[in-house]
Design a protein around this motif. Structure first.
Motif, PDB file in Angstrom:
ATOM      1  N   LYS A 166       0.832  -1.210   0.000  1.00  0.00           N
ATOM      2  CA  LYS A 166       0.000   0.000   0.000  1.00  0.00           C
ATOM      3  C   LYS A 166       0.861   1.251   0.000  1.00  0.00           C
ATOM      4  CE  LYS A 166      -3.631   0.246   2.640  1.00  0.00           C
ATOM      5  NZ  LYS A 166      -4.524   0.133   3.823  1.00  0.00           N
ATOM      6  N   ARG A 167       1.937   1.218   0.780  1.00  0.00           N
ATOM      7  CA  ARG A 167       2.817   2.393   0.849  1.00  0.00           C
ATOM      8  C   ARG A 167       3.548   2.619  -0.472  1.00  0.00           C
ATOM      9  NH1 ARG A 167       4.656   0.139   6.678  1.00  0.00           N
ATOM     10  NH2 ARG A 167       2.926   1.037   7.870  1.00  0.00           N
ATOM     11  N   SER A 171       7.957   6.645   3.304  1.00  0.00           N
ATOM     12  CA  SER A 171       7.433   5.590   4.177  1.00  0.00           C
ATOM     13  C   SER A 171       8.538   4.636   4.594  1.00  0.00           C
ATOM     14  CB  SER A 171       6.320   4.807   3.466  1.00  0.00           C
ATOM     15  OG  SER A 171       6.871   3.878   2.537  1.00  0.00           O
ATOM     16  N   THR A 195       9.066   7.082  -8.522  1.00  0.00           N
ATOM     17  CA  THR A 195       8.938   6.411  -7.230  1.00  0.00           C
ATOM     18  C   THR A 195      10.256   5.708  -6.941  1.00  0.00           C
ATOM     19  OG1 THR A 195       6.554   6.030  -7.473  1.00  0.00           O
ATOM     20  CG2 THR A 195       7.731   4.618  -5.914  1.00  0.00           C
ATOM     21  N   ASN A 205      10.262   5.141  -0.527  1.00  0.00           N
ATOM     22  CA  ASN A 205       9.869   4.084   0.400  1.00  0.00           C
ATOM     23  C   ASN A 205      11.093   3.295   0.841  1.00  0.00           C
ATOM     24  OD1 ASN A 205       6.677   4.030  -0.147  1.00  0.00           O
ATOM     25  ND2 ASN A 205       7.754   4.263  -2.092  1.00  0.00           N
ATOM     26  N   ASP A 264       5.580  11.938   2.672  1.00  0.00           N
ATOM     27  CA  ASP A 264       5.752  11.229   1.403  1.00  0.00           C
ATOM     28  C   ASP A 264       6.925  10.264   1.402  1.00  0.00           C
ATOM     29  OD1 ASP A 264       3.528  12.440   0.137  1.00  0.00           O
ATOM     30  OD2 ASP A 264       4.720  14.206  -0.335  1.00  0.00           O
ATOM     31  N   GLN A 266       2.362   2.227  -3.286  1.00  0.00           N
ATOM     32  CA  GLN A 266       1.415   2.841  -4.210  1.00  0.00           C
ATOM     33  C   GLN A 266       1.219   4.327  -3.948  1.00  0.00           C
ATOM     34  OE1 GLN A 266      -0.503   1.017  -6.654  1.00  0.00           O
ATOM     35  NE2 GLN A 266       0.838  -0.710  -6.202  1.00  0.00           N
ATOM     36  N   SER A 267       1.503   4.774  -2.717  1.00  0.00           N
ATOM     37  CA  SER A 267       1.094   6.125  -2.342  1.00  0.00           C
ATOM     38  C   SER A 267       2.223   7.065  -1.935  1.00  0.00           C
ATOM     39  CB  SER A 267       0.068   6.057  -1.197  1.00  0.00           C
ATOM     40  OG  SER A 267       0.575   5.326  -0.106  1.00  0.00           O
ATOM     41  N   ASN A 268       3.445   6.574  -1.814  1.00  0.00           N
ATOM     42  CA  ASN A 268       4.566   7.425  -1.408  1.00  0.00           C
ATOM     43  C   ASN A 268       5.631   7.495  -2.489  1.00  0.00           C
ATOM     44  OD1 ASN A 268       4.133   8.114   1.657  1.00  0.00           O
ATOM     45  ND2 ASN A 268       3.596   5.961   1.450  1.00  0.00           N
ATOM     46  N   ASP A 269       6.318   8.635  -2.555  1.00  0.00           N
ATOM     47  CA  ASP A 269       7.353   8.826  -3.578  1.00  0.00           C
ATOM     48  C   ASP A 269       8.655   8.107  -3.225  1.00  0.00           C
ATOM     49  OD1 ASP A 269       5.635  10.390  -5.064  1.00  0.00           O
ATOM     50  OD2 ASP A 269       6.298  12.260  -4.142  1.00  0.00           O
TER      51      ASP A 269
END
Length: 332
Positions: A124-125, A292, A258, A132, A290, A127-130
């Motif tokens: 999930k992270r 994770s 990403t 990781n 942004d 998908q949503s953070n630039d």
């Protein structure tokens, strides 16, 4: 999640025990409501439960266990907290929440799902953070899931390129001592990334994408001076970067990109006394928006069951040694 209403009748009916269960001004019930995200309405021995069906099943079990306990003890908020922790009900509720929002990676070779709460949260992270970070022991799926996310992003045309990077540092060996040209020297270090790509795309397709420079596999040193836009960039074995190298890598990120950094801070092959860039980054970047961090442990290992036991044994051994060193230092 869809809300449902269920009733629970506690037996035998005992007003003192019911008051013990609910707490003064229903504080025990409010504590459970807050922790599990449900609504509990009590009328005598009949409790109306409102919430997600899976969570209500866990709530019902907890209330029954607590009511049995009222036969011998006086419940307090502390006792309620201990019961929540010992029963593992919150972990099961979190797992149900994650399952409802589960990220599924679809590649040409099949469907890939996270196993366990940490892997699902990691997907999930991604998908949503630039930027990781996936930190933990071997076999926890850090690199594999990152590559799967990268392949999906490429096939959905959310990025134009995949760039897979590793520092060329392994157990003290140097590139100059290895036979062959530069490509042949760095290939052994990048083999785990190739293996994941081959599994998801096939050997021929990977070869074609590399020839067209859609997939680029390179040592970390080749990243200096670049700015990477519309790319999915994975830095594997991040524990073997220096602090300067990690900063250099993270500042390569351009628009629409990403980045994922994976590694195990217990397996550092840098010269003795040199601080790992991955370890340093987890301290410096903690709390930055942004970005994770997902920390894996031995229980997240998805390889042969023996691998999980090996990782756990090493963790225990190192923890005990650290305690002994601390004890010795304090005596001195």
């Amino acid at each position: 999640m869809a809300q449902v209403t269920e009733e629970l009748t506690l037996d035998p009916v005992d007003n003192e025990r019911l008051a013990n269960l609910c707490g003064q001004f229903d504080q025990h019930l409010k504590q459970i409501e807050s922790r599990l995200g449900v609504q509990i309405n009590a009328r005598g021995s009949v409790f109306q439960l409102v919430g997600d069906k899976t969570i209500l099943r866990q709530t019902r079990r907890l209330l029954l266990e607590l009511y049995r306990a009222t036969e011998t003890i006086i419940l307090t908020p502390h006792e309620i907290n201990l019961s929540l922790q010992q029963s593992g009900v919150e972990e099961r509720v979190e797992a149900a929440d994650e399952l409802a929002d589960e990220v599924v990676i679809k590649t040409r070779r099949g469907v890939i799902r996270g196993r366990g709460g940490n892997q699902k949260a990691y997907l999930k992270r991604l998908q949503s953070n630039d930027i990781n970070f996936g930190v933990g022991p071997a076999g926890t799926g850090k690199t594999y899931l990152a590559v799967a996310s990268a392949v999906q992003a490429l096939e959905q045309q959310r990025v134009q390129r995949l760039i897979l990077v590793r520092p060329a540092v392994e157990a003290g060996e140097r590139l100059g001592f290895l036979p062959g040209d530069m490509a042949q020297k760095i290939d052994p270090y990048l083999r785990p990334l190739y293996d994941a790509l081959y599994e998801m795309l096939g050997v021929e397709q990977v070869g074609r994408l590399i020839e067209r420079h859609v997939i680029e596999v390179a040592p970390l040193a080749f990243m200096r001076g670049r700015s990477l836009n519309d790319a999915f960039i994975i830095l594997d074995e991040g524990q073997n970067t220096s602090m300067d190298q990690m900063k250099m890598f993270l500042t390569r990120i351009g628009f629409g990109s990403t980045a994922v950094v994976t590694g195990d801070v217990t397996q550092v092959d840098l010269p003795r006394g040199q601080t790992s860039g991955l370890r340093h980054a987890t301290q410096v970047l903690k709390g930055v928006s942004d970005i994770s961090f997902t920390f894996f442990s031995a229980r997240d290992v998805v390889r042969h069951p023996l691998v999980q036991r090996v990782v756990h044994a090493y963790d225990v051994y190192e923890s005990n040694n650290a305690s002994e060193r601390t004890g010795t230092s304090s005596k001195e």
